[in-house]
Write a protein that holds these residues in place. Structure first.
Motif, mmCIF file in Angstrom:
data_model
loop_
_atom_site.group_PDB
_atom_site.id
_atom_site.type_symbol
_atom_site.label_atom_id
_atom_site.label_comp_id
_atom_site.label_asym_id
_atom_site.label_seq_id
_atom_site.Cartn_x
_atom_site.Cartn_y
_atom_site.Cartn_z
ATOM 1 N N SER A 21 0.739 -1.256 0.005
ATOM 2 C CA SER A 21 -0.036 0.019 0.114
ATOM 3 C C SER A 21 0.844 0.971 -0.115
ATOM 4 C CB SER A 21 -0.906 0.131 1.215
ATOM 5 O OG SER A 21 -1.769 -1.016 1.185
ATOM 6 N N CYS A 22 0.460 2.345 -0.578
ATOM 7 C CA CYS A 22 1.082 3.541 -0.638
ATOM 8 C C CYS A 22 0.234 4.720 -0.326
ATOM 9 C CB CYS A 22 1.747 3.662 -2.114
ATOM 10 S SG CYS A 22 2.490 5.471 -2.436
ATOM 11 N N ALA A 23 0.448 5.576 0.695
ATOM 12 C CA ALA A 23 -0.226 6.493 1.194
ATOM 13 C C ALA A 23 0.142 7.992 0.576
ATOM 14 C CB ALA A 23 -0.651 6.647 2.423
ATOM 15 N N ALA A 24 -0.447 8.809 -0.159
ATOM 16 C CA ALA A 24 -0.142 10.022 -0.456
ATOM 17 C C ALA A 24 -0.492 11.196 0.396
ATOM 18 C CB ALA A 24 -0.322 10.275 -2.110
ATOM 19 N N SER A 25 0.190 12.049 0.445
ATOM 20 C CA SER A 25 -0.191 13.452 1.225
ATOM 21 C C SER A 25 0.454 14.624 0.774
ATOM 22 C CB SER A 25 0.058 13.270 2.717
ATOM 23 O OG SER A 25 1.359 12.912 2.977
ATOM 24 N N GLY A 26 0.159 15.676 1.176
ATOM 25 C CA GLY A 26 0.889 16.901 0.553
ATOM 26 C C GLY A 26 0.023 17.679 -0.335
ATOM 27 N N SER A 27 0.934 18.143 -1.279
ATOM 28 C CA SER A 27 0.204 19.137 -2.156
ATOM 29 C C SER A 27 -0.209 18.397 -3.424
ATOM 30 C CB SER A 27 1.438 20.541 -2.591
ATOM 31 O OG SER A 27 1.753 20.983 -1.397
ATOM 32 N N ILE A 28 -1.313 17.673 -3.172
ATOM 33 C CA ILE A 28 -1.824 17.007 -4.448
ATOM 34 C C ILE A 28 -3.042 17.732 -5.179
ATOM 35 C CG2 ILE A 28 -2.973 14.797 -5.212
ATOM 36 C CD1 ILE A 28 -1.644 13.569 -2.389
ATOM 37 N N PHE A 29 -2.842 18.145 -6.322
ATOM 38 C CA PHE A 29 -3.615 18.721 -7.084
ATOM 39 C C PHE A 29 -4.537 17.955 -8.165
ATOM 40 C CE2 PHE A 29 -0.208 21.853 -6.108
ATOM 41 C CZ PHE A 29 -0.738 22.549 -5.252
ATOM 42 N N SER A 30 -3.922 17.304 -8.993
ATOM 43 C CA SER A 30 -4.410 16.533 -9.936
ATOM 44 C C SER A 30 -3.647 15.452 -10.344
ATOM 45 C CB SER A 30 -4.662 17.419 -11.278
ATOM 46 O OG SER A 30 -5.196 16.471 -12.174
ATOM 47 N N ILE A 31 -3.895 13.838 -10.034
ATOM 48 C CA ILE A 31 -3.086 12.975 -10.174
ATOM 49 C C ILE A 31 -3.432 12.512 -11.565
ATOM 50 C CG2 ILE A 31 -2.530 10.448 -9.453
ATOM 51 C CD1 ILE A 31 -3.240 11.498 -6.620
ATOM 52 N N HIS A 32 -2.217 12.330 -12.342
ATOM 53 C CA HIS A 32 -2.408 11.954 -13.614
ATOM 54 C C HIS A 32 -2.125 10.242 -13.692
ATOM 55 C CE1 HIS A 32 -2.063 10.938 -17.828
ATOM 56 N NE2 HIS A 32 -1.001 10.189 -17.703
ATOM 57 N N ALA A 33 -1.408 9.740 -12.764
ATOM 58 C CA ALA A 33 -1.203 8.166 -12.533
ATOM 59 C C ALA A 33 -0.635 7.788 -11.460
ATOM 60 C CB ALA A 33 -0.759 7.651 -13.703
ATOM 61 N N MET A 34 -0.753 6.642 -10.830
ATOM 62 C CA MET A 34 0.198 6.099 -9.730
ATOM 63 C C MET A 34 0.347 4.716 -10.150
ATOM 64 S SD MET A 34 -1.715 7.484 -6.236
ATOM 65 C CE MET A 34 -0.403 7.193 -5.309
ATOM 66 N N GLY A 35 1.639 4.376 -9.563
ATOM 67 C CA GLY A 35 2.045 2.905 -9.966
ATOM 68 C C GLY A 35 3.234 2.544 -9.057
ATOM 69 N N TRP A 36 3.590 1.450 -9.228
ATOM 70 C CA TRP A 36 4.819 0.749 -8.481
ATOM 71 C C TRP A 36 5.910 0.311 -9.320
ATOM 72 C CZ3 TRP A 36 4.971 0.341 -3.386
ATOM 73 C CH2 TRP A 36 3.426 0.305 -2.682
ATOM 74 N N TYR A 37 7.069 0.557 -9.113
ATOM 75 C CA TYR A 37 8.222 0.232 -9.726
ATOM 76 C C TYR A 37 9.009 -0.756 -8.733
ATOM 77 C CZ TYR A 37 7.873 3.409 -13.447
ATOM 78 O OH TYR A 37 7.291 4.232 -14.640
ATOM 79 N N ARG A 38 10.050 -1.588 -9.213
ATOM 80 C CA ARG A 38 11.164 -2.488 -8.502
ATOM 81 C C ARG A 38 12.335 -2.023 -8.924
ATOM 82 N NH1 ARG A 38 8.187 -8.338 -9.689
ATOM 83 N NH2 ARG A 38 9.079 -8.391 -11.808
ATOM 84 N N GLN A 39 13.355 -2.763 -7.846
ATOM 85 C CA GLN A 39 14.535 -2.437 -8.335
ATOM 86 C C GLN A 39 15.156 -3.651 -7.678
ATOM 87 O OE1 GLN A 39 16.716 1.167 -7.913
ATOM 88 N NE2 GLN A 39 17.980 0.489 -9.435
ATOM 89 N N ALA A 40 15.577 -4.694 -8.114
ATOM 90 C CA ALA A 40 16.443 -5.726 -7.838
ATOM 91 C C ALA A 40 17.978 -5.347 -7.581
ATOM 92 C CB ALA A 40 16.114 -6.947 -8.388
ATOM 93 N N PRO A 41 18.740 -6.117 -6.856
ATOM 94 C CA PRO A 41 20.088 -5.662 -6.712
ATOM 95 C C PRO A 41 21.046 -5.781 -7.930
ATOM 96 C CG PRO A 41 19.559 -6.958 -4.884
ATOM 97 C CD PRO A 41 18.319 -6.716 -5.886
ATOM 98 N N GLY A 42 21.646 -4.932 -8.311
ATOM 99 C CA GLY A 42 22.286 -4.940 -9.668
ATOM 100 C C GLY A 42 21.425 -4.719 -11.058
#
Length: 121
Positions: A21-42
């Motif tokens: 889960s990801c919770a967003a806060s702050g100066s949010i005006f208009s969200i175009h998209a949200m997503g998930w990225y990942r990075q494995a070692p190397g």
């Protein structure tokens, strides 16, 4: 500024499930998209899944059919349900928020701090 806080990562056995889960806060005006990225070692950071403000979704071919991305507009959160997890899913997962920039157009990206997912027996 926009802040993103991820949660739900941890250790899971192959074939198991996790929900990020990801919770967003702050100066949010208009969200175009949200997503998930990942990075494995190397390895380079790669897109796992994304969802637009209109509800359109996209998935990496390696996770399609097993992962599901969703948004809760009331709570300003995005979640990633991960089923049938494999060892290859071990990585740090990052939440991404893509916000529309009204002055001049375009978009601005915000990133979470990342949450570790480890698939191991």
């Amino acid at each position: 500024q926009v802040q993103l806080v991820e949660s739900g990562g941890g250790l899971v056995q192959p074939g198991g499930s996790l929900r990020l889960s990801c919770a967003a806060s702050g100066s949010i005006f208009s969200i175009h998209a949200m997503g998930w990225y990942r990075q494995a070692p190397g390895k380079l950071r790669e897109l796992v899944a994304a969802i637009t403000s209109g509800g359109f979704t996209t998935y990496a071919g390696s996770v399609k059919g097993r992962f599901t991305i969703s948004r809760d507009h009331a709570k300003n959160t995005v979640s990633l349900q991960m089923n049938s997890l494999k060892h290859e899913a071990t990585a740090v997962y990052y939440c991404l928020l893509d916000q529309v920039v009204h002055i001049g157009g375009g978009y601005y990206d915000y990133w979470g701090q990342g949450t570790q997912v480890t698939v191991s027996s």
